[in-house]
Design a protein around this motif. Structure first.
Motif, PDB file in Angstrom:
ATOM      1  N   TRP A  81      66.909  78.529  14.457  1.00 45.80           N
ATOM      2  CA  TRP A  81      65.547  78.249  14.889  1.00 45.80           C
ATOM      3  C   TRP A  81      65.345  78.581  16.369  1.00 45.80           C
ATOM      4  CZ3 TRP A  81      60.854  77.588  13.049  1.00 45.80           C
ATOM      5  CH2 TRP A  81      59.863  77.120  13.921  1.00 45.80           C
ATOM      6  N   VAL A 115      64.284  82.456  15.908  1.00 48.41           N
ATOM      7  CA  VAL A 115      62.834  82.326  15.750  1.00 48.41           C
ATOM      8  C   VAL A 115      62.148  82.214  17.118  1.00 48.41           C
ATOM      9  CG1 VAL A 115      60.956  80.928  14.804  1.00 48.41           C
ATOM     10  CG2 VAL A 115      63.033  81.304  13.453  1.00 48.41           C
ATOM     11  N   GLN A 172      60.839  72.689  11.335  1.00 42.77           N
ATOM     12  CA  GLN A 172      61.844  73.722  11.571  1.00 42.77           C
ATOM     13  C   GLN A 172      62.750  73.877  10.351  1.00 42.77           C
ATOM     14  OE1 GLN A 172      63.850  72.565  15.186  1.00 42.77           O
ATOM     15  NE2 GLN A 172      61.944  72.477  16.366  1.00 42.77           N
ATOM     16  N   TYR A 173      63.174  72.759   9.776  1.00 44.27           N
ATOM     17  CA  TYR A 173      63.998  72.823   8.578  1.00 44.27           C
ATOM     18  C   TYR A 173      63.220  73.392   7.401  1.00 44.27           C
ATOM     19  CZ  TYR A 173      67.920  70.317  10.664  1.00 44.27           C
ATOM     20  OH  TYR A 173      69.002  69.971  11.433  1.00 44.27           O
ATOM     21  N   HIS A 225      60.878  75.470   7.489  1.00 38.29           N
ATOM     22  CA  HIS A 225      60.717  76.906   7.697  1.00 38.29           C
ATOM     23  C   HIS A 225      61.800  77.683   6.964  1.00 38.29           C
ATOM     24  CE1 HIS A 225      59.717  80.612   9.973  1.00 38.29           C
ATOM     25  NE2 HIS A 225      61.021  80.793  10.040  1.00 38.29           N
TER      26      HIS A 225
END
Length: 343
Positions: A272, A276, A51-52, A54
């Motif tokens: 996120w 997202v 996630q980071y 991304h």
């Protein structure tokens, strides 16, 4: 006030926050700090690390804290308060212990802490108090005493910018969707046993009611996000994605305004989990989705003014203490044993 009826002489302010990586090489060490002492499997850590990555391995939180520090220092100076502003994190540089060390070296003896959390809960309040005491212990006898300002979930400087952000988000929808758009608030889920030991849900409900009213919504829904515990442990629900699915399939909702009132800034969990994941869920459902910006992200001037006001009220005996709604002004100091860690 102390036993003699005198206001403590505060001589500094420190912003206390969660912290975050500022490059790809910092992601895994940062996550190791966050999960230290917890039984978190490598597979789960890899998921969070992605996630980071991304977002280029950079959390926006540190940059947001830098802006908040600069804005607060200016606001304090404009109010005639000679209080330098420090900043320290729980999980990444600049660490809180280093900030307390800098304060000690500068000769500060008593400081006020403002934290990037508006509510009373273990992670949002009690753990920060523990972090402060651990940092003071690491520095030793020279460490200044540090008191935390009160919870500000119902302060006009938090509620009103959020209400305006919700109204602006609805206004960004195509005209034909605005009147029927549903308002969904989100906050970080916590275990039900932890929620039972604090005022987190009650405070969030009050903030949601105030923000909805200020934004012109007659009804709203509360959903939760960012759950990280094992499936066997009950956490607050519904998850925001389940909420969107239900609104679409059962109520035929075509447009939703998301308002992450559980958060002060648009940090990684907001970006996120909402921008997202929830946005992807809405797209799959054919649902229009817009999100309100949190007041500390810019930051909104009213949010910074609130932080300055929370500091000023501790310096001035009898100063007016503002809050909205039904719960009243919270105490300066948390009761002993409040917001315990339960999972």
């Amino acid at each position: 006030m102390n036993k003699l009826g005198k206001v403590p002489a505060y001589d500094a302010v420190v912003i206390v926050s969660f912290g975050g990586p500022e490059g790809p090489s910092e992601v895994e060490p940062f996550l190791a700090n966050v999960t230290a002492g917890r039984d978190i499997g490598a597979e789960r850590l890899a998921v969070v690390a992605r996630q980071y990555h991304h977002f280029g391995g950079v959390s926006p939180l540190n940059a947001q804290c830098r802006r908040l520090r600069t804005a607060l220092a200016r606001r304090l100076a404009a109010a005639g308060l000679d209080l330098p502003v420090y900043w320290g994190n729980r999980n990444w540089v600049p660490y809180l212990a280093d900030a307390v060390g800098e304060m000690a070296e500068a000769g500060h003896r008593r400081a006020l802490a403002v934290v990037t959390s508006a509510y009373s809960s273990y992670s949002g309040c009690r753990q920060y108090l523990d972090d402060i005491e651990a940092a003071r212990a690491a520095v030793g006898e020279a460490a200044p005493a540090i008191d935390k300002v009160r919870a500000y979930y119902d302060h006009p400087g938090f509620v009103e910018p959020f209400a305006d952000a919700v109204a602006a988000a609805r206004g960004s929808l195509p005209a034909e969707f605005r009147s029927e758009a549903r308002l969904v608030f989100t906050a970080h889920s916590i275990p039900e046993t932890m929620a039972a030991g604090c005022d987190y849900e009650r405070q969030l409900t009050e903030t949601a009611r105030l923000v909805a009213g200020g934004a012109g919504f007659d009804a709203w829904t509360m959903a939760w996000q960012s759950r990280s515990g094992p499936p066997s442990v009950p956490w607050l629900d519904p998850d925001v994605n389940e909420c969107l699915e239900r609104l679409s399939r059962e109520d035929g909702v075509e447009a939703v305004v998301l308002a992450p009132i559980g958060f002060v800034t648009d940090h990684m969990e907001v970006m996120w989990d909402l921008d997202v994941v929830a946005a992807g869920t809405a797209a799959d459902l054919g649902m229009r989705l817009v999100r309100a910006v949190t007041p500390g992200t810019g930051p909104d001037d009213r949010f910074v003014a609130m932080w300055q006001e929370l500091v000023s009220e501790r310096l001035e005996p009898g100063a007016a203490r503002r809050s909205l709604g039904r719960l009243g002004v919270g105490p300066d100091a948390c009761p002993a044993g409040c917001c315990p860690l339960r999972s």
